[in-house]
Design a protein around this motif. Structure first.
Motif, PDB file in Angstrom:
ATOM      1  N   UNK A 122       0.664  -1.150   0.070  1.00 21.36           N
ATOM      2  CA  UNK A 122       0.060   0.016   0.050  1.00 21.36           C
ATOM      3  C   UNK A 122       0.890   1.107  -0.014  1.00 21.36           C
ATOM      4  N   UNK A 123       1.923   1.209   0.749  1.00 17.95           N
ATOM      5  CA  UNK A 123       2.821   2.496   0.828  1.00 17.95           C
ATOM      6  C   UNK A 123       3.485   2.639  -0.519  1.00 17.95           C
ATOM      7  N   UNK A 124       3.798   1.533  -1.260  1.00 19.80           N
ATOM      8  CA  UNK A 124       4.471   1.704  -2.520  1.00 19.80           C
ATOM      9  C   UNK A 124       3.590   2.338  -3.634  1.00 19.80           C
ATOM     10  N   UNK A 125       2.010   1.956  -3.460  1.00 21.80           N
ATOM     11  CA  UNK A 125       1.239   2.377  -4.482  1.00 21.80           C
ATOM     12  C   UNK A 125       1.019   3.912  -4.060  1.00 21.80           C
ATOM     13  N   UNK A 126       1.180   4.273  -2.784  1.00 21.45           N
ATOM     14  CA  UNK A 126       0.832   5.672  -2.318  1.00 21.45           C
ATOM     15  C   UNK A 126       2.060   6.401  -2.948  1.00 21.45           C
ATOM     16  N   UNK A 127       3.273   6.066  -2.724  1.00 20.98           N
ATOM     17  CA  UNK A 127       4.418   6.701  -2.910  1.00 20.98           C
ATOM     18  C   UNK A 127       4.931   6.595  -4.552  1.00 20.98           C
ATOM     19  N   UNK A 128       4.125   5.574  -5.135  1.00 20.98           N
ATOM     20  CA  UNK A 128       4.691   5.301  -6.416  1.00 20.98           C
ATOM     21  C   UNK A 128       6.045   4.645  -6.324  1.00 20.98           C
ATOM     22  N   UNK A 129       6.363   3.802  -5.685  1.00 18.75           N
ATOM     23  CA  UNK A 129       7.750   3.371  -5.561  1.00 18.75           C
ATOM     24  C   UNK A 129       7.635   1.627  -5.519  1.00 18.75           C
ATOM     25  N   UNK A 130       8.805   0.825  -5.644  1.00 17.88           N
ATOM     26  CA  UNK A 130       8.819  -0.509  -5.818  1.00 17.88           C
ATOM     27  C   UNK A 130       8.554  -0.910  -4.339  1.00 17.88           C
ATOM     28  N   UNK A 131       7.556  -1.827  -4.141  1.00 16.17           N
ATOM     29  CA  UNK A 131       7.256  -2.372  -2.686  1.00 16.17           C
ATOM     30  C   UNK A 131       8.675  -3.054  -2.107  1.00 16.17           C
ATOM     31  N   UNK A 132       9.555  -3.657  -2.817  1.00 20.00           N
ATOM     32  CA  UNK A 132      10.726  -4.433  -2.520  1.00 20.00           C
ATOM     33  C   UNK A 132      11.446  -3.524  -1.917  1.00 20.00           C
TER      34      UNK A 132
END
Length: 534
Positions: A122-132
């Motif tokens: 969810x944080x990766x989608x919010x900040x447009x980042x790779x979840x890894x």
């Protein structure tokens, strides 16, 4: 005043004005017509309804708020219409992307990208980042902060809601939850699932697993088949043994003449009974033979069928099963019909009942007391055939068999001043005349010796007579004021004598009884033990 309706959208209840309801219904019908033919149509419509319910909930401040036309038009403008999709079909992706309205992202837990709780996804989608990258950061923070990173992760796991609907997953990525975006998102998810499944089917793991499952299934099938064969053979052996010994016992019973109930736990009379001879006391001899043959077929054919089926199961030979089966059923039905006809014809022998009454006045004018005594039982020591049918017995005397029965004696008030003995003989027969003849053929005797009445303990049937429910009932009528004495041995034939004190028959013997106006009353004397001279 406008008319309102109560509607349910995606599990949430709303109140809506009539004109707004009509517009909303037409809009939903258009969407259904547009997406109804697609493979993912139902899922798309469900998510659209969930998003509409979410928008209505955001705009209403309480349960009593009513959705107006303006609210419905705002929803349609936000979500888009099927006509808008048709206009976009001719545009390029860059043009569509430039028209896409961007909205502020909202933080959700992405359960589709989760490893534990979906927080990093969810944080990766919010900040447009790779979840890894975020997962690595949380692991590093865990060691640097001595566990504080784990605490932060748990707090986010509890506080941040997970993205359940397609609209929430779009909000998580900062996209407007329009109908077009919902459709696009669902189709991409379905496409990803199909591609993943296709790759899995083409992988070595799937191929190896399939071969293992097929191999395990084949082994299981072979084991089950073997166990089934063993079970069939065991059942066949049991049927062969049961059929063989059953037929052997049946043939022995028919040939030797022993009862079919010889070794059963519910033995009625005894294993020494000669069944055909016993039937001879009930029905005609020729009828007995036909009945025995019918019973033999009725019992033998099922046993023969058991033997046949058992050998088929064990040896698995070929035969004309239909012809053999139909033949057995035909013979069995013929035997059943024959036995029914024979039984029905013999039951006619019990259709009518008749009786013959003989009365005798006791010749003892001066006697005020009559002594009732039982004659000696002359057949007590002779061999019995072992059966007792309605008080009828068979005794063997010098090689001859005699049928005898127990009479019943009662005591009543006489209408006159004399002691009277009545002997009522009754029997059944095919006609009343036949029944009366059977009753007349019964032999029963009693003797009058002054004040003593000697009753025989048995009545007899003639040699050629059959059992037709014969009975002998003796009634001793005592005048008012008269007295009788019951000898102890009279307990064998007295039956349910009415008396004032309701004394049981067994307690009436050995006492004097006087006939008074109210009935038979026990007479008190100092010594009731008397010797009766024969």
């Amino acid at each position: 005043m406008k008319k309102t309706f109560t509607i349910n959208i995606s599990g949430t209840v709303f109140h809506i004005e009539e004109d707004a309801y009509e517009v909303l219904q037409k809009y939903l019908v258009k969407l259904k017509n547009h997406f109804g033919t697609e493979e993912e149509g139902q899922e798309i419509l469900t998510d659209i309804e969930a998003r509409i319910a979410e928008i209505f909930s955001e705009k209403s401040s309480g349960e009593k708020d009513v959705i107006t036309m303006a609210g419905v038009e705002q929803v349609i403008e936000t979500m888009g219409t099927p006509e808008d999709f048709a206009e976009e079909e001719g545009e390029s992706e860059e043009e569509i992307y430039s028209k896409t309205t961007k909205r502020k992202r909202r933080l959700y837990r992405d359960t589709e990208q989760r490893v534990i709780g979906g927080v990093c996804g969810g944080l990766a989608a919010y900040f447009n980042m790779d979840p890894v990258i975020l997962r690595i950061i949380f692991v590093v923070l865990f060691f640097i902060t001595s566990g504080a990173g784990l605490l932060a992760y748990l707090i986010l796991w509890i506080a941040v809601p997970k993205a359940v609907t397609t609209a929430q997953r779009l909000e998580m990525r900062g996209q407007e939850a329009t109908v077009k975006n919902i459709e696009k998102s669902i189709k991409e998810e379905v496409k990803d699932v199909k591609e993943s499944y296709k790759k899995f089917k083409e992988s070595d793991t799937f191929t190896k697993g399939k071969k293992k499952v097929e191999g395990a299934g084949e082994v299981t099938y072979n084991i089950f088949r073997l166990l089934l064969k063993v079970a069939v053979v065991i059942i066949g052996v049991v049927l062969i043994i049961s059929g063989f010994f059953g037929l052997l016992g049946l043939i022995s019973s028919l040939a030797i003449g022993h009862s079919f109930v010889q070794d059963w736990p519910l033995v009625v009379w005894g294993p020494e009974i000669n069944f055909p001879e016993f039937l001879n006391y009930l029905v005609e001899p020729d009828t007995v033979k036909l009945g025995i043959i019918s019973v033999g077929f009725l019992a033998g054919i099922p046993l023969l069928a058991m033997l046949y089926v058992g050998t088929k199961l064990v040896f698995n030979y070929k035969s004309n099963n239909t012809a053999i089966g139909l033949s057995m059923v035909g013979v069995w039905l013929i035997a059943l019909i024959s036995l029914f006809v024979i039984s029905t014809s013999q039951l006619g022998n019990f259709k009518n009942q008749a009786s013959v009454v003989e009365s005798s006045t006791i010749n003892c004018d001066s006697c005020q007391t009559i002594y009732l005594k039982l004659n000696e039982d002359k057949y007590k020591g002779y061999a019995a055939d072992g059966w007792d049918l309605n008080k009828l017995k068979v005794r063997q005397i010098d090689g001859e068999k005699i049928i005898l029965g127990n009479p019943r004696l009662d005591i009543e008030k006489s209408s006159g001043n004399s002691f009277i003995v009545t002997v009522k003989k009754s029997s059944r027969g095919r006609t009343r005349e036949t029944a009366r003849d059977h009753a007349s053929d019964l032999v029963y005797k009693f003797q009058n010796r002054d004040s003593v009445l000697l009753f025989d303990p048995y009545f007899f049937l003639n040699e050629k007579d059959k059992w037709r429910d014969q009975e002998v009932n003796i009634t001793v009528k005592v005048p008012e004021g008269g007295t009788i004495f019951l000898d102890d041995e009279m307990v064998d034939i007295i039956y349910d004598i009415e008396n004032v004190t309701n004394t049981w028959d067994g307690d009436m013997v050995g006492k004097y009884w006087k006939m008074e106006p109210k009935g038979l009353t026990m007479k008190k004397v100092e010594n009731t033990k008397v010797e009766i001279e024969e």
